[in-house]
Scaffold this motif. Structure first.
Motif, short mmCIF file in Angstrom:
data_model
loop_
_atom_site.label_atom_id
_atom_site.label_comp_id
_atom_site.label_asym_id
_atom_site.label_seq_id
_atom_site.Cartn_x
_atom_site.Cartn_y
_atom_site.Cartn_z
N LYS A 174 0.85 -1.18 0.00
CA LYS A 174 0.00 0.00 0.00
C LYS A 174 0.89 1.24 0.00
CE LYS A 174 -3.99 -1.98 2.40
NZ LYS A 174 -4.90 -1.86 3.58
N SER A 175 0.45 2.25 -0.71
CA SER A 175 1.24 3.47 -0.79
C SER A 175 1.28 4.16 0.58
CB SER A 175 0.66 4.44 -1.82
OG SER A 175 1.39 5.64 -1.83
N LYS A 176 2.47 4.62 0.97
CA LYS A 176 2.60 5.34 2.24
C LYS A 176 2.40 6.83 2.06
CE LYS A 176 7.66 5.61 1.88
NZ LYS A 176 8.95 5.30 2.55
N PHE A 177 2.10 7.23 0.82
CA PHE A 177 1.93 8.65 0.53
C PHE A 177 0.47 8.95 0.21
CE2 PHE A 177 6.34 7.74 -0.96
CZ PHE A 177 6.99 8.45 0.03
N PRO A 178 0.07 10.23 0.33
CA PRO A 178 -1.32 10.60 0.01
C PRO A 178 -1.65 10.32 -1.45
CG PRO A 178 -0.21 12.36 1.20
CD PRO A 178 0.85 11.37 0.84
N LYS A 179 -2.90 9.97 -1.70
CA LYS A 179 -3.34 9.69 -3.06
C LYS A 179 -3.24 10.95 -3.91
CE LYS A 179 -7.21 7.65 -5.62
NZ LYS A 179 -8.57 7.09 -5.52
N GLY A 180 -2.77 10.78 -5.13
CA GLY A 180 -2.65 11.92 -6.03
C GLY A 180 -1.35 12.68 -5.90
N MET A 181 -0.34 12.08 -5.26
CA MET A 181 0.96 12.74 -5.12
C MET A 181 1.79 12.54 -6.39
SD MET A 181 3.94 11.93 -2.34
CE MET A 181 5.64 11.83 -2.89
N LYS A 182 2.36 13.63 -6.91
CA LYS A 182 3.22 13.59 -8.09
C LYS A 182 4.55 14.29 -7.77
CE LYS A 182 0.27 11.83 -11.12
NZ LYS A 182 0.48 10.57 -11.83
N VAL A 183 5.64 13.66 -8.19
CA VAL A 183 6.97 14.22 -8.00
C VAL A 183 7.48 14.69 -9.36
CG1 VAL A 183 9.31 13.79 -7.16
CG2 VAL A 183 7.37 12.62 -6.11
N PHE A 184 7.98 15.92 -9.45
CA PHE A 184 8.39 16.48 -10.72
C PHE A 184 9.82 17.00 -10.69
CE2 PHE A 184 3.80 16.84 -10.97
CZ PHE A 184 3.55 16.47 -12.28
N ASP A 185 10.46 16.93 -11.85
CA ASP A 185 11.76 17.58 -12.04
C ASP A 185 12.02 17.71 -13.53
OD1 ASP A 185 14.08 18.86 -11.44
OD2 ASP A 185 14.92 17.25 -10.23
N ILE A 186 12.97 18.54 -13.88
CA ILE A 186 13.35 18.75 -15.28
C ILE A 186 14.77 18.26 -15.50
CG2 ILE A 186 14.04 20.55 -16.93
CD1 ILE A 186 11.55 22.07 -16.29
N THR A 187 14.97 17.50 -16.56
CA THR A 187 16.31 17.09 -16.96
C THR A 187 16.67 17.82 -18.25
OG1 THR A 187 17.78 15.22 -17.42
CG2 THR A 187 15.55 15.08 -18.30
N THR A 188 17.94 18.17 -18.38
CA THR A 188 18.39 19.01 -19.49
C THR A 188 19.55 18.39 -20.23
OG1 THR A 188 17.72 21.01 -18.29
CG2 THR A 188 19.26 21.30 -20.11
N PHE A 189 19.51 18.46 -21.56
CA PHE A 189 20.63 18.08 -22.41
C PHE A 189 21.15 19.35 -23.08
CE2 PHE A 189 17.90 14.40 -22.09
CZ PHE A 189 18.78 13.34 -21.91
#
Length: 285
Positions: free
Chosen positions: A66-81
């Motif tokens: 079971k997820s230990k985080f709240p429902k609907g959690m999104k983690v974001f970041d940007i990667t660059t070339f």
């Protein structure tokens, strides 16, 4: 069955694309940079996304926890070339160089990427991030690094009835209101301990960016280093907020895997669609 309009089914696409893709990534099939770029440009991105979605869906079905985080959690970041502005005229410009950027979102349950957007515009990171957030209908908690921490970005997130968890910037002015009582039963990983849980305001009324936030401070009992996380959620336990931000690490591991393990340092295509297809192949692998 998922069909690309007027062309191949998902099963047919996978059978035709997986073998040459494996050969390309493993080096079994020597092709010139130009040949690889042309092949990538010809592939339908929508079907590649469908392949990635299918792989992620099958993986999620194998998970039992079971997820230990709240429902609907999104983690974001940007990667660059960093690439040549001469060959990548569609990318964001910085003098003689250009940046091909991708915004990647992580699923908090499976730890897999489930949102990939082309960020190669001349918009700054905060402006692009605001546009990306507006497309997320089911995300309730957005977790990201302090590079997206413009006051307007944070305000827009709250106006869309979402919460944010991010890192505190040292140049913020914090208008202290009160401290929350720390729960002695809350524990963090390793030598880290909760030191303070404070509520106050950031931003100003003049530019309509004033927000009530929590500033949670942690400290390593051995090295004495401190770490400060900020959120607009005033209810969740402090330890849970810190754990949510710590979940950013898997996305950094994925970026390192793409650039190091898969040796994707030099992009094989100058075409915008070809570059996106290459990244999708990398995630599938």
């Amino acid at each position: 069955m998922i069909n690309h309009p007027g062309t191949l089914s998902l099963r047919e696409l996978k059978s035709q694309s997986e073998k040459p893709t494996i050969q390309l990534l493993s080096g079994q099939q020597p092709l010139s940079h130009t040949a690889i770029g042309e092949r990538l440009r010809e592939l339908p991105s929508d079907c590649l996304r469908a392949v990635l979605d299918s792989v992620i869906h099958k993986y999620k079905r194998t998970l039992k926890h079971k997820s230990k985080f709240p429902k609907g959690m999104k983690v974001f970041d940007i990667t660059t070339f960093s690439v040549s502005a001469k060959h990548y005229k569609w990318a964001s410009k910085r003098q003689s160089r250009a940046n091909v950027r991708f915004l990647v979102g992580m699923n908090s349950y499976s730890g897999t990427p489930d949102a990939i957007a082309d960020a190669s515009t001349n918009l700054n990171d905060n402006t692009f991030f605001q546009k990306a957030v507006s497309l997320l209908k089911n995300a309730k908690y957005l977790v990201f690094d302090k590079g997206f921490n413009a006051f307007k970005t944070l305000k827009d997130i709250t106006l869309k009835h979402k919460h944010f968890v991010t890192r505190w910037k040292e140049n913020y002015v914090f208008d202290f209101i009160r401290s929350k009582i720390l729960n002695p039963n809350e524990r963090l990983d390793g030598n880290w301990k909760l030191e303070a849980d404070e509520i106050g305001y950031i931003g100003t009324d003049e530019n309509n960016t004033k927000l009530r936030v929590r500033r949670i401070t942690c400290r390593d009992s051995k090295s004495k280093k401190s770490f400060v996380v900020m959120t607009d959620d005033l209810v969740l336990p402090a330890s849970k907020i810190v754990q949510m931000y710590a979940f950013r690490w898997p996305i950094e591991v994925i970026f390192r895997h793409i650039k190091s393990s898969l040796h994707i340092i030099h992009l094989p295509s100058h075409d915008r669609a070809g570059v996106m297809n290459w990244l999708l192949f990398a995630f599938v692998s």
